[in-house]
Motif scaffolding. Structure first.
Motif, PDB file in Angstrom:
ATOM      1  N   ASP A 305       0.846  -1.188   0.000  1.00  0.00           N
ATOM      2  CA  ASP A 305       0.000   0.000   0.000  1.00  0.00           C
ATOM      3  C   ASP A 305       0.885   1.242   0.000  1.00  0.00           C
ATOM      4  O   ASP A 305       1.771   1.386   0.851  1.00  0.00           O
ATOM      5  N   VAL A 306       0.653   2.136  -0.943  1.00  0.00           N
ATOM      6  CA  VAL A 306       1.472   3.339  -1.101  1.00  0.00           C
ATOM      7  C   VAL A 306       0.576   4.557  -0.954  1.00  0.00           C
ATOM      8  O   VAL A 306      -0.476   4.644  -1.605  1.00  0.00           O
ATOM      9  N   ASP A 307       0.982   5.482  -0.095  1.00  0.00           N
ATOM     10  CA  ASP A 307       0.302   6.771   0.037  1.00  0.00           C
ATOM     11  C   ASP A 307       0.810   7.658  -1.088  1.00  0.00           C
ATOM     12  O   ASP A 307       1.879   8.273  -0.988  1.00  0.00           O
ATOM     13  N   GLY A 309      -0.299  10.501  -2.371  1.00  0.00           N
ATOM     14  CA  GLY A 309      -0.211  11.931  -2.086  1.00  0.00           C
ATOM     15  C   GLY A 309       1.058  12.287  -1.330  1.00  0.00           C
ATOM     16  O   GLY A 309       1.747  13.264  -1.648  1.00  0.00           O
ATOM     17  N   ALA A 310       1.392  11.453  -0.318  1.00  0.00           N
ATOM     18  CA  ALA A 310       2.608  11.702   0.452  1.00  0.00           C
ATOM     19  C   ALA A 310       3.849  11.514  -0.417  1.00  0.00           C
ATOM     20  O   ALA A 310       4.839  12.244  -0.267  1.00  0.00           O
ATOM     21  N   PRO A 333      -5.525  12.926  -0.369  1.00  0.00           N
ATOM     22  CA  PRO A 333      -5.070  11.652   0.224  1.00  0.00           C
ATOM     23  C   PRO A 333      -5.466  10.485  -0.680  1.00  0.00           C
ATOM     24  O   PRO A 333      -6.650  10.207  -0.856  1.00  0.00           O
ATOM     25  N   ARG A 335      -4.454   6.380  -1.891  1.00  0.00           N
ATOM     26  CA  ARG A 335      -3.720   5.155  -1.609  1.00  0.00           C
ATOM     27  C   ARG A 335      -3.861   4.217  -2.801  1.00  0.00           C
ATOM     28  O   ARG A 335      -4.965   3.977  -3.284  1.00  0.00           O
ATOM     29  N   ARG A 340       6.569   1.065  -4.372  1.00  0.00           N
ATOM     30  CA  ARG A 340       6.867   2.455  -4.038  1.00  0.00           C
ATOM     31  C   ARG A 340       8.092   2.967  -4.790  1.00  0.00           C
ATOM     32  O   ARG A 340       8.093   4.095  -5.298  1.00  0.00           O
ATOM     33  N   ARG A 367      -8.288  12.936  -6.921  1.00  0.00           N
ATOM     34  CA  ARG A 367      -9.097  11.745  -7.142  1.00  0.00           C
ATOM     35  C   ARG A 367     -10.124  12.005  -8.243  1.00  0.00           C
ATOM     36  O   ARG A 367     -10.784  13.046  -8.275  1.00  0.00           O
ATOM     37  N   THR A 445      -7.022   3.353  -7.528  1.00  0.00           N
ATOM     38  CA  THR A 445      -6.811   3.485  -6.086  1.00  0.00           C
ATOM     39  C   THR A 445      -7.285   2.240  -5.357  1.00  0.00           C
ATOM     40  O   THR A 445      -7.941   1.350  -5.939  1.00  0.00           O
ATOM     41  N   ARG A 446      -6.982   2.170  -4.076  1.00  0.00           N
ATOM     42  CA  ARG A 446      -7.374   1.026  -3.268  1.00  0.00           C
ATOM     43  C   ARG A 446      -8.835   1.072  -2.876  1.00  0.00           C
ATOM     44  O   ARG A 446      -9.459   0.058  -2.627  1.00  0.00           O
TER      45      ARG A 446
END
Length: 447
Positions: A305-307, A309-310, A333, A335, A340, A367, A445-446
């Motif tokens: 799982d990769v954020d 936005g971060a 935000p 995911r 990564r 999004r 996205t997730r």
């Protein structure tokens, strides 16, 4: 033990079994209706029913379809349109109700008299009397007897829009459909589930030849097709591995002669040595990029799982710390499921291209439905629309010259699109309305 159609049965036999099961269910519904429901009453009234209704006995609504209606009237009933009367029938009705014939009225449709029986029968074009005990039937009738309170009138109600037998047929169709819906749903789900899995696996293989193989399950035809697809995938993967290994080996082996050339020109005049050394450095950069491209396209990393936005915000901060003209717009935000390091390499390549050819870069990550949309926009001159897709080909550059000061060797966008496709997304370039070029990346996205 779970009962049902055996796994892997051909579609032909599964369909045949469904048809046979449908017929069986329909017949069971029919048998149940015959056993539970009473037979329908005929859609007519006997002369005795008319007499009983006139004296207040049987014949009221609810006993049969189109049961006789009873009402009180001040005047004698009048015949309806197209109705007639017969003295013999009127006399028979008067005898039934025990009233003088002058106080009895009886009207009926003339074509109804000979339907089941009549007080007279046609014989050689002549009407002859029936025997005394034969029943008399009426489909549409109006009758009345005179009482102390006026006239007691009975009449047949209008024919219903849907007859009783039609209601039973509709009920039969409805119950049969309800009995077949679960069976059809189960069959369709059992048949389409392996087809859907097969289509998803084929799509994954189209993006990545090293993706997991198609599960060989379902009907025999699908299992045979999945087996053929898996064999094709193995051949494609072997072909790609062989070619990439060959390219990597060639690129790696070129380092040795380049090192010897660099050593041998140490004694050459400065003017010659500097030009040759520049060519050697350019070749080394090309070899390093090619090896990186080959390794990246053949390596497989575990997805996490990769954020997103971060990740974008972190890359932007690093660019700003190095003094590069990179700004950040809207960051939602987001995911995603993926690698990564590969995603960081993807966006870094796009940022480097934007800075190299556009001077200044703006980043955003928003999004759009179930997709994360990352946009890297520059403020350069842009490109003709017919040349944009060409940039995704290996070793193609926006600057047709091979000047190392204006960019790399033309593998950045190729690597970027390959990474996006491995994550189930898309990458496209387009000219901005206000000038410049922007790279738009869609990744599922997730949530």
């Amino acid at each position: 033990m779970k009962l049902g159609v055996p796994r892997g049965l051909p579609i032909f036999w599964q369909t045949l079994l469904l048809v046979l099961a449908s017929l069986a269910a329909s017949q069971l519904v029919t048998i149940a209706m015959f056993a539970v429901m009473d037979p329908p009453r005929p859609d007519f009234n006997r002369l005795g029913d008319v007499a009983d209704a006139l004296v207040g006995g049987r014949g009221e609504r609810g006993q049969r379809e189109r049961a006789l209606l009873v009402r009180q009237a001040r005047e004698a009933p009048a015949p309806g349109e197209g109705m007639t009367s017969d003295p013999a029938f009127t006399r028979r009705l008067a005898e039934r109700v025990g009233q003088p014939v002058e106080q009895v009225r009886l009207y009926f449709e003339p074509d109804q008299r000979a339907a089941f029986g009549d007080d007279r029968r046609r014989h050689n074009h002549r009407l002859v009397p029936l025997r005394r005990g034969e029943p008399i039937f009426f489909n549409t009738v109006i009758a009345g007897i005179e009482t102390a309170d006026g006239w007691r009138v009975v009449k047949t109600p209008p024919r219903p829009l849907i007859a009783g037998w039609q209601k039973r047929m509709l009920l039969w169709f409805a119950l049969s459909a309800l009995a077949l819906v679960p069976l059809a749903w189960w069959f369709a789900r059992r048949l389409t589930r392996p087809i859907r899995s097969f289509a998803d696996a084929a799509e994954r293989m189209g993006r990545d030849p090293l993706a997991p193989q198609v599960a060989e399950e379902g009907p025999a035809e699908l299992r045979q097709t999945a087996h053929a697809l898996n064999l094709m995938q193995e051949r494609i993967a072997a072909y790609v591995a062989e070619r990439t290994a060959m390219i990597g080996a060639i690129a790696h082996d070129l380092r040795t002669p380049l090192a010897r050339i660099a050593f041998r020109i140490e004694g050459a005049p400065d003017e010659v040595r500097d030009k040759v050394q520049a060519d050697i450095e350019q070749m080394r950069a090309m070899i390093a990029a090619t090896i990186g491209f080959v390794r990246g396209s053949t390596s497989s990393h575990e997805a996490t799982d990769v954020d997103l936005g971060a990740l974008i915000a972190g890359l932007a901060r690093e660019e700003v710390d190095m003094g590069r003209p990179v700004t950040v717009g809207q960051i939602d935000p987001l995911r995603v499921r993926g690698d990564r390091l590969a995603l960081a390499r993807l966006f870094q390549n796009l940022i480097d291209n934007g800075v190299a050819y556009g001077g200044r870069v703006e980043l955003s990550a928003v999004r759009d439905g179930r997709d994360a949309v990352v946009t890297i926009a520059d403020h350069g001159p842009g490109l003709p629309d017919d040349q944009i897709e060409r940039l995704f080909q290996p070793f193609e550059r926006g600057d047709p010259s091979r000047n190392r000061e204006t960019g790399g060797i033309g593998l950045g966008l190729t690597i970027a699109r390959s990474i996006v496709q491995e994550h189930g997304g898309t990458l496209a370039l387009r000219n901005r309305a206000g000038g410049g070029l922007e790279a738009v990346c869609h990744i599922p996205t997730r949530d």
